[in-house]
Design a protein around this motif. Sequence first.
Motif, PDB file in Angstrom:
ATOM      1  N   GLY A 138      -7.137 -33.129 -23.498  1.00  0.00           N
ATOM      2  CA  GLY A 138      -6.329 -34.134 -22.816  1.00  0.00           C
ATOM      3  C   GLY A 138      -6.412 -35.470 -23.526  1.00  0.00           C
ATOM      4  O   GLY A 138      -7.441 -35.822 -24.107  1.00  0.00           O
ATOM      5  N   HIS A 163      -6.219 -39.134 -22.462  1.00  0.00           N
ATOM      6  CA  HIS A 163      -6.299 -39.898 -21.229  1.00  0.00           C
ATOM      7  C   HIS A 163      -6.219 -41.393 -21.502  1.00  0.00           C
ATOM      8  O   HIS A 163      -6.882 -41.903 -22.399  1.00  0.00           O
ATOM      9  N   THR A 215      -2.912 -38.550 -18.154  1.00  0.00           N
ATOM     10  CA  THR A 215      -3.425 -37.651 -19.196  1.00  0.00           C
ATOM     11  C   THR A 215      -2.295 -36.757 -19.667  1.00  0.00           C
ATOM     12  O   THR A 215      -1.603 -36.142 -18.851  1.00  0.00           O
ATOM     13  N   THR A 224      -8.931 -38.273 -13.009  1.00  0.00           N
ATOM     14  CA  THR A 224      -9.829 -37.938 -14.116  1.00  0.00           C
ATOM     15  C   THR A 224      -9.558 -36.502 -14.562  1.00  0.00           C
ATOM     16  O   THR A 224      -9.595 -35.592 -13.739  1.00  0.00           O
ATOM     17  N   PRO A 225      -9.286 -36.313 -15.850  1.00  0.00           N
ATOM     18  CA  PRO A 225      -8.989 -34.967 -16.340  1.00  0.00           C
ATOM     19  C   PRO A 225     -10.266 -34.150 -16.515  1.00  0.00           C
ATOM     20  O   PRO A 225     -11.354 -34.707 -16.648  1.00  0.00           O
ATOM     21  N   TYR A 231     -11.448 -34.199 -23.083  1.00  0.00           N
ATOM     22  CA  TYR A 231     -10.379 -35.188 -23.196  1.00  0.00           C
ATOM     23  C   TYR A 231     -10.848 -36.369 -24.040  1.00  0.00           C
ATOM     24  O   TYR A 231     -12.034 -36.638 -24.151  1.00  0.00           O
ATOM     25  N   ASP A 271     -10.512 -40.401 -24.424  1.00  0.00           N
ATOM     26  CA  ASP A 271     -10.233 -41.536 -23.559  1.00  0.00           C
ATOM     27  C   ASP A 271      -9.768 -42.723 -24.394  1.00  0.00           C
ATOM     28  O   ASP A 271     -10.483 -43.196 -25.263  1.00  0.00           O
TER      29      ASP A 271
END
Length: 158
Positions: A70, A72, A77, A147-148, A152, A154
């Motif tokens: 992901g 994000h 995301t 929140t994924p 991921y 960020d």
Amino acid sequence: MHPVTTRALALGIAGALLPLTPALAADAETLERGRYVNIIGGCNDCHTPDYALSEGQTPEARWLTGDVLGWHGPWGTTYAPNLRLKAAAMSVEEWVEMSRTLRTRPPMPWFNLNQMSAEDAAALYHYIRSLGEPGEPAPAALPPGETPPVPYADFVVK
């Protein structure tokens, strides 16, 4: 000889026995051009699992199948979609139009994709269609504030 060229030549010979599909309609030169556009355009960087981490050594059989990583940020995301599924659901004309008009969330550089020539977009489409079984979809995008699941990346914007 490169696997795409070998596959294209084999399909060309077998083409008289098989129904004509968009992937079979492309000649070896078009498929090679599409493969080249994919590589230099950076499509694999996000749309192929582990491509960057493997320094480009991910087997071609996995190319452009989307990713669970992901991306994000303030937009939510995003996940790089499975381009094989996307191409399978479109005609070449629809793909070219999409490449010229796509606007999407980061980190996809849609503004660069919008500059791709119709010929390169069509070659990319035919190359993607030649890759074979489309596979499974990537995860759906998540809205801002959610929140994924891991993994991921960020993006912190300050």
